[in-house]
Design a protein around this motif. Structure first.
Motif, PDB file in Angstrom:
ATOM      1  N   ALA A   2      43.499  39.194  51.376  1.00  6.94           N
ATOM      2  CA  ALA A   2      44.972  39.909  51.532  1.00  6.94           C
ATOM      3  C   ALA A   2      44.872  41.269  52.031  1.00  6.94           C
ATOM      4  O   ALA A   2      45.921  41.583  52.580  1.00  6.94           O
ATOM      5  CB  ALA A   2      45.346  39.788  49.894  1.00  6.94           C
ATOM      6  N   VAL A   3      43.825  41.868  52.032  1.00  7.85           N
ATOM      7  CA  VAL A   3      43.575  43.116  52.453  1.00  7.85           C
ATOM      8  C   VAL A   3      43.822  43.088  53.940  1.00  7.85           C
ATOM      9  O   VAL A   3      44.641  44.026  54.581  1.00  7.85           O
ATOM     10  CB  VAL A   3      42.253  43.892  51.986  1.00  7.85           C
ATOM     11  CG1 VAL A   3      41.943  44.911  52.987  1.00  7.85           C
ATOM     12  CG2 VAL A   3      42.165  44.149  50.672  1.00  7.85           C
ATOM     13  N   VAL A  31      47.375  42.471  54.899  1.00  5.33           N
ATOM     14  CA  VAL A  31      48.159  43.707  55.109  1.00  5.33           C
ATOM     15  C   VAL A  31      47.904  44.420  56.181  1.00  5.33           C
ATOM     16  O   VAL A  31      48.917  45.054  56.918  1.00  5.33           O
ATOM     17  CB  VAL A  31      48.065  44.553  53.711  1.00  5.33           C
ATOM     18  CG1 VAL A  31      48.367  45.771  53.957  1.00  5.33           C
ATOM     19  CG2 VAL A  31      48.492  43.848  52.567  1.00  5.33           C
ATOM     20  N   VAL A  70      45.183  50.194  51.854  1.00  2.00           N
ATOM     21  CA  VAL A  70      45.485  49.025  51.219  1.00  2.00           C
ATOM     22  C   VAL A  70      44.050  49.143  50.450  1.00  2.00           C
ATOM     23  O   VAL A  70      42.951  49.407  51.040  1.00  2.00           O
ATOM     24  CB  VAL A  70      45.583  47.937  52.042  1.00  2.00           C
ATOM     25  CG1 VAL A  70      44.742  47.698  53.243  1.00  2.00           C
ATOM     26  CG2 VAL A  70      45.794  46.614  51.173  1.00  2.00           C
ATOM     27  N   SER A  71      43.873  48.751  49.304  1.00  2.00           N
ATOM     28  CA  SER A  71      42.611  48.243  48.572  1.00  2.00           C
ATOM     29  C   SER A  71      42.636  47.398  47.532  1.00  2.00           C
ATOM     30  O   SER A  71      43.597  46.618  47.339  1.00  2.00           O
ATOM     31  CB  SER A  71      42.528  49.604  47.565  1.00  2.00           C
ATOM     32  OG  SER A  71      43.422  49.787  46.708  1.00  2.00           O
ATOM     33  N   ALA A  72      41.386  46.761  47.298  1.00  5.88           N
ATOM     34  CA  ALA A  72      40.985  45.489  46.735  1.00  5.88           C
ATOM     35  C   ALA A  72      40.378  46.009  45.393  1.00  5.88           C
ATOM     36  O   ALA A  72      39.304  46.616  45.481  1.00  5.88           O
ATOM     37  CB  ALA A  72      40.353  44.439  47.448  1.00  5.88           C
ATOM     38  N   GLU A  73      40.787  45.655  44.273  1.00  5.36           N
ATOM     39  CA  GLU A  73      40.085  46.115  42.990  1.00  5.36           C
ATOM     40  C   GLU A  73      38.944  45.233  42.678  1.00  5.36           C
ATOM     41  O   GLU A  73      38.741  44.042  43.392  1.00  5.36           O
ATOM     42  CB  GLU A  73      41.092  46.152  41.858  1.00  5.36           C
ATOM     43  CG  GLU A  73      42.156  47.001  42.136  1.00  5.36           C
ATOM     44  CD  GLU A  73      43.449  46.718  41.378  1.00  5.36           C
ATOM     45  OE1 GLU A  73      43.299  46.128  40.181  1.00  5.36           O
ATOM     46  OE2 GLU A  73      44.658  46.957  41.455  1.00  5.36           O
ATOM     47  N   ASN A  74      38.308  45.349  41.852  1.00  2.00           N
ATOM     48  CA  ASN A  74      37.052  44.804  41.127  1.00  2.00           C
ATOM     49  C   ASN A  74      37.603  43.429  40.552  1.00  2.00           C
ATOM     50  O   ASN A  74      38.849  43.744  39.932  1.00  2.00           O
ATOM     51  CB  ASN A  74      36.447  45.585  40.445  1.00  2.00           C
ATOM     52  CG  ASN A  74      35.134  46.222  41.032  1.00  2.00           C
ATOM     53  OD1 ASN A  74      34.492  45.169  41.932  1.00  2.00           O
ATOM     54  ND2 ASN A  74      34.771  47.286  40.514  1.00  2.00           N
ATOM     55  N   GLN A  75      36.781  42.594  40.167  1.00  2.00           N
ATOM     56  CA  GLN A  75      37.421  41.353  39.479  1.00  2.00           C
ATOM     57  C   GLN A  75      36.338  41.243  38.327  1.00  2.00           C
ATOM     58  O   GLN A  75      35.178  41.372  38.298  1.00  2.00           O
ATOM     59  CB  GLN A  75      37.102  40.165  40.367  1.00  2.00           C
ATOM     60  CG  GLN A  75      37.965  40.122  41.638  1.00  2.00           C
ATOM     61  CD  GLN A  75      39.363  40.240  41.516  1.00  2.00           C
ATOM     62  OE1 GLN A  75      39.721  39.498  40.749  1.00  2.00           O
ATOM     63  NE2 GLN A  75      40.100  41.007  42.237  1.00  2.00           N
ATOM     64  N   HIS A 117      41.111  38.135  47.700  1.00  2.00           N
ATOM     65  CA  HIS A 117      41.525  39.600  47.668  1.00  2.00           C
ATOM     66  C   HIS A 117      41.188  40.474  48.813  1.00  2.00           C
ATOM     67  O   HIS A 117      42.155  41.106  49.426  1.00  2.00           O
ATOM     68  CB  HIS A 117      40.811  40.113  46.381  1.00  2.00           C
ATOM     69  CG  HIS A 117      41.018  39.409  45.193  1.00  2.00           C
ATOM     70  ND1 HIS A 117      42.143  39.176  44.407  1.00  2.00           N
ATOM     71  CD2 HIS A 117      40.176  38.493  44.847  1.00  2.00           C
ATOM     72  CE1 HIS A 117      41.722  38.342  43.302  1.00  2.00           C
ATOM     73  NE2 HIS A 117      40.569  37.922  43.795  1.00  2.00           N
ATOM     74  N   ARG A 151      34.313  46.655  45.979  1.00  2.00           N
ATOM     75  CA  ARG A 151      35.695  47.135  46.251  1.00  2.00           C
ATOM     76  C   ARG A 151      35.654  47.322  47.683  1.00  2.00           C
ATOM     77  O   ARG A 151      34.854  48.085  48.167  1.00  2.00           O
ATOM     78  CB  ARG A 151      35.920  48.381  45.210  1.00  2.00           C
ATOM     79  CG  ARG A 151      36.231  48.188  43.828  1.00  2.00           C
ATOM     80  CD  ARG A 151      36.186  49.503  43.121  1.00  2.00           C
ATOM     81  NE  ARG A 151      34.976  50.042  42.999  1.00  2.00           N
ATOM     82  CZ  ARG A 151      34.531  51.324  42.810  1.00  2.00           C
ATOM     83  NH1 ARG A 151      35.407  52.194  42.718  1.00  2.00           N
ATOM     84  NH2 ARG A 151      33.264  51.665  42.694  1.00  2.00           N
ATOM     85  N   VAL A 207      46.552  37.588  43.593  1.00  2.00           N
ATOM     86  CA  VAL A 207      45.503  38.599  44.321  1.00  2.00           C
ATOM     87  C   VAL A 207      45.709  40.161  43.878  1.00  2.00           C
ATOM     88  O   VAL A 207      46.815  40.396  43.674  1.00  2.00           O
ATOM     89  CB  VAL A 207      45.501  38.710  45.963  1.00  2.00           C
ATOM     90  CG1 VAL A 207      44.955  37.289  46.424  1.00  2.00           C
ATOM     91  CG2 VAL A 207      46.890  38.994  46.323  1.00  2.00           C
ATOM     92  N   SER A 208      44.682  40.608  43.334  1.00  2.00           N
ATOM     93  CA  SER A 208      44.821  42.026  42.852  1.00  2.00           C
ATOM     94  C   SER A 208      44.435  43.082  44.057  1.00  2.00           C
ATOM     95  O   SER A 208      43.501  43.673  44.087  1.00  2.00           O
ATOM     96  CB  SER A 208      43.835  41.909  41.800  1.00  2.00           C
ATOM     97  OG  SER A 208      42.539  41.702  42.213  1.00  2.00           O
ATOM     98  N   ILE A 209      45.383  43.191  44.877  1.00  7.32           N
ATOM     99  CA  ILE A 209      45.361  44.170  46.028  1.00  7.32           C
ATOM    100  C   ILE A 209      46.465  45.469  45.634  1.00  7.32           C
ATOM    101  O   ILE A 209      47.401  45.041  44.973  1.00  7.32           O
ATOM    102  CB  ILE A 209      45.384  43.790  47.391  1.00  7.32           C
ATOM    103  CG1 ILE A 209      46.759  43.374  47.729  1.00  7.32           C
ATOM    104  CG2 ILE A 209      44.243  42.774  47.530  1.00  7.32           C
ATOM    105  CD1 ILE A 209      47.076  43.026  49.108  1.00  7.32           C
ATOM    106  N   GLU A 210      46.343  46.338  46.194  1.00  7.24           N
ATOM    107  CA  GLU A 210      47.350  47.613  46.073  1.00  7.24           C
ATOM    108  C   GLU A 210      47.402  48.072  47.359  1.00  7.24           C
ATOM    109  O   GLU A 210      46.664  48.608  48.110  1.00  7.24           O
ATOM    110  CB  GLU A 210      46.879  48.409  44.960  1.00  7.24           C
ATOM    111  CG  GLU A 210      47.952  49.588  44.798  1.00  7.24           C
ATOM    112  CD  GLU A 210      47.561  50.107  43.472  1.00  7.24           C
ATOM    113  OE1 GLU A 210      48.341  50.302  42.609  1.00  7.24           O
ATOM    114  OE2 GLU A 210      46.522  50.677  43.394  1.00  7.24           O
ATOM    115  N   VAL A 211      48.669  48.365  47.885  1.00  7.01           N
ATOM    116  CA  VAL A 211      49.469  48.915  49.067  1.00  7.01           C
ATOM    117  C   VAL A 211      49.816  50.350  48.724  1.00  7.01           C
ATOM    118  O   VAL A 211      50.789  50.230  47.855  1.00  7.01           O
ATOM    119  CB  VAL A 211      50.014  48.052  49.934  1.00  7.01           C
ATOM    120  CG1 VAL A 211      50.429  48.958  51.148  1.00  7.01           C
ATOM    121  CG2 VAL A 211      49.454  46.987  50.284  1.00  7.01           C
TER     122      VAL A 211
END
Lengths: 330, 330, 330, 330
Positions: B130-131, B134, B248-253, B127, B238, D256-260
């Motif tokens: 991936a951030v 981005v 861009v953010s990565a959430e908790n798992q 995750h 996070r 993956v759990s990201i958000e843009v």
């Protein structure tokens, strides 16, 4: 009892309060005053009230309370005049940009026994109120750390920046108030960092557009504030309170909650793009709280002292950036 | 090519790396060493490798690389020995708790031309990767502000705290590395606030359990770090990077993503409750990256210099708390 | 132009419309009629309008439009009377529970050229409107499959059930209309399954409380509807439209969007518990649309024909359950 | 005890099971057979097992269990042969596309006392298992209505469609099994609707690509299934079980759990795009469950009877579409 209102200032925020007062079953908008007759006329005709001078409202026997939405540099004088006139006063924040002036003004309010509410509208946002309620109910135990994210969709005009008192006194001041509202204990120190990352013209005007702040209370509780004058995705307003038993948070708000999924992913719409649409309910709840406190004779909150406390934190933040050190409060 | 491994240290984290090495198609676990024969035997039998002494691994011709998972105070010495022995070295963070010792160690690594990777595993979390991707793709423009939330489910034993180097060198150091990883520019100043809110015994041991940090780079970019040794709801990890074009953010798992709704509301399960289950993929990716870099002869990252930089930030944070002021770096 | 309104029926839903009409800048509530004088008086005093008889409103020259909120069995008669009286008519759904009676009523409306809007308020929910807009903009391509979930927090009193026409004509009818609204093509077949799982008394009254329905259009598009009279977690109202290019969905709505996390997990509050709080904006938008159509002389939607189409689907669903087979429409 | 395995079929799904068996501490992959020597060799070399003929595996004394991953039309014959050979059998679904053949095969299994598990892997997905656990713990009371959404990212080649038995026996069969798994009561009726909306060639091959199904149990519980061979946003796999006390649901999974977030909104990445990455853990858990049942001599589930029940529902769905009516089961 119906609380009868005079509105001072018929600009953008004046209209918001005119609507809130008119829509409240326990209040009536009696008169409006503004230096621009057309602005006052527009409100008078939309809400069926009279146009009067400030002097006439001050002297009026059919007016119990005023809402002050005039330019910032008139706030303290108007508060003092209307306190002496025996009216209940709702004043948009800030009371003044100078702490000494604010203290003098509050002294007059106290001497006259006037009721004064300062417009920290976010305390009345239903989501933030729900956060406060969770804390009050003990569901997260003792609050330990608060995180406040507050980013504007875009920077205001540089002209506004120049007379705003700077980002700490204009924008962060809301977050200082929110931190005090959530921490349940007064901050005793402030550290702030600031930079110009969005717009050089803001820097040339002597201000910043991107700031981070840490507040700490006597017992060690901490609040972190993150501010930016830029958020391409809308008006980013989140709070998070971490306590000994758990965490409570308030999410962002968007006009509609739909989601579109395709090969690019899952997309939800941007957030509200304007503080007035984001905080519509907060403005209405705020005035309703003021009206209710007048009717019941109960304590008004946030008070002039709250306005002063938030301004003192803003001043400390400015000093912290300048000196690169922690500033002790009080 | 198959990279042949020796494992130094057969404890909790040693097992994680033994599994990762064994499961990698391009690597082979040849031998394990540990002061406790039973611990070494357990790994040897589970993964079909030999038990050897550290000396034997140092001299072995059938070993190309070592993974160092011994106690922290042995890291620097072992790095130097194996650098001189011509092995590629993966070392768990930190290299040492003393900056001077780390510098001396890195000097040896440079002189010998050894390959050294330091175990900042979070850079390899899918995750967070991936951030970073981005950001690299320019999707959020220039990074301006980074927010890192990192809270442990509970505090470690006080005995561990005492020899850990303190929260900044033990826990926040991961966030310092993550901030460097995301900011794309070195921090030039550190400000830190710290308190004991979770466990008085931690305070009595001379450490803190709740800290907030602000880093700033030369161009004004800011990173805010929020740490606590307490999170009743699981392992809270996070990150959020705010740039000129977006966020861009990565959430908790969490272990499973279900939701139960009833009269009390909508409830999702707690987060992972342990760093090893939270970062399972990160550990495997990390070793795979190390193996791949050895095979291809490519640059290893994070390097010894990255380990040093994060430690220097931790030291600065300790000093900042002590002196109540901003500490300049470098 | 100001549209002058008479309100027929001062019950629960009458109050909602009284407020919506009064709050609309282009409308004025002139009079209210109700068999219970106290109910009419309450609205008259709250919104400053007169109490009149239905006959007086029918004959009034100062009334342009009526809102019919009387019991269902009076709707068709009132529509015909006010159509003949030349008033624009907004009528709560359904026009009648009998298809033949509805057809006769619509014939009168057509002959008189009256304007008639039927109260399918959900078409005016901002979230569902946004779903429709995404479809209209072609963002998900051709709609292929629609899923509608609609569950009530609890069952209404059995007395209400008895005169409601049954779950398909009372509750599912909203979903039939929503399916038509989203599919963009008329259903040509209906299959329905029904059971009593919530409350035996509902079964004894000859109705069901848990139903599933499949609609299909000529080209094969499908809509699935899932209804229950029980939802412990609030008023569950979701739609999802799957198309050739993507998916659009509208999430549930809750009064406040906060989240509390602790050892039990992450909990968001229950949904709205009442259709009137869930659909507050929909009711206001609906009346605004009616007023706007009258002002502009534009087409009114949803029309009497829409009311008839949804009722025909409900009748087909009843028949499908009885006969255990697919029912063809039209 | 170590369970020693023979693998029949070294294709795509064979590789998945070879990896799962090899990675399980209680199992050993001894041999692999495939009509294509290269396919068998590849697995043999990757996992260190022998290549043998089916006959040799049948006669082998060092093999306790087989995994059947050969083409569907060989499943029933192989099950019978290996049942008679005294091996435990894991067979990919379906046993056969013909109910009579499946019944005959199960009879042989029963007569020989062989252990047979059918590969409904989704029962072993951690998220769906967690849903089942919530139900078992009584947290949502009695299950009343189940909603299953299952959409493939894209249609398989028409050649595959032709020999697949059609969408109900190939794709929906997983959802029929999941419905049985969650309802806790056997369906007694099936109604299905089907259309060709995605690819005309599928229709020309005599199959459908978009189907909706309603199942009902004796006590009235309902399951709704929505299937499509098209989902531009990834592999859409959701379940929802609504009970007398609450609702439990399993969300979709993404790599993956990201958000843009930017001016276009908040975007999360698409879902997994392939069933093998989506159900990686399910495949491993499934084989682990089979191995554990063999070791402990405990009941194997899902059994041949479960395979038969799901196929019977698929057949009923085909008939329902053809006849446009509800089909009673059993």
């Amino acid at each position: 009892m119906t609380v009868r209102f005079g509105l001072l200032g018929a600009g953008r925020i004046g209209k918001v309060h005119a609507k809130a007062v008119s829509g409240d079953a326990n209040a009536k908008l009696v008169a409006v005053a503004d230096a621009f007759p057309q602005a006052a006329d527009a409100i008078a005709s939309a809400y069926g009230c009279e146009v009067r001078t400030i002097e006439a409202i001050e002297a009026a026997k059919d007016i119990d309370a005023v809402v002050i939405c005039t330019p910032t540099d008139t706030h303290a004088d108007l508060i003092e005049r209307f306190a002496r006139a025996g009216k209940a006063i709702f004043c948009e924040k800030p009371i003044d940009l100078d702490v000494a002036r604010v203290k003098a003004c509050i002294k007059v309010v106290e001497e006259t026994g006037a009721k004064l509410m300062v417009g920290f509208n976010r305390r009345f946002d239903p989501h933030f109120m729900a956060v406060r309620k969770v804390i009050d109910e003990g569901k997260i135990g003792d609050v330990e750390m608060v995180t406040i994210t507050s980013r504007d969709p875009g920077a205001p005009p540089v002209d506004y920046i120049k007379r705003s008192g700077g980002i700490f006194r204009d924008m962060t001041i809301h977050d200082f108030d929110m931190a005090r509202f959530l921490l349940g204990e007064e901050p005793v120190s402030v550290f702030a960092t600031a930079a110009v990352l969005v717009d050089k013209a803001i820097g040339e005007a002597g201000d910043y557009d991107s700031v981070s702040v840490i507040l700490q209370t006597k017992s060690g509780k901490q609040a972190v504030i993150s501010n930016s004058r830029r958020a391409t995705y809308g008006y980013d307003q989140r709070i998070e309170a971490h306590g000994s038993k758990g965490l409570v948070s308030a999410e962002n708000q968007r006009p509609v909650s739909i989601e579109v999924a395709n090969g690019d992913g899952y997309t939800r719409p941007p957030l509200h793009d304007f503080f007035m649409t984001r905080y519509t309910e907060a403005y209405a709840n705020e005035i309703a709280s003021f009206i209710s406190a007048i009717e019941k004779g109960s304590k008004i909150s946030p008070s002039g002292a709250d306005g002063l406390a938030a301004l003192a934190l803003a001043d400390a933040a400015v000093q912290s950036v300048k000196e690169g050190k922690l500033i002790r409060i009080g």
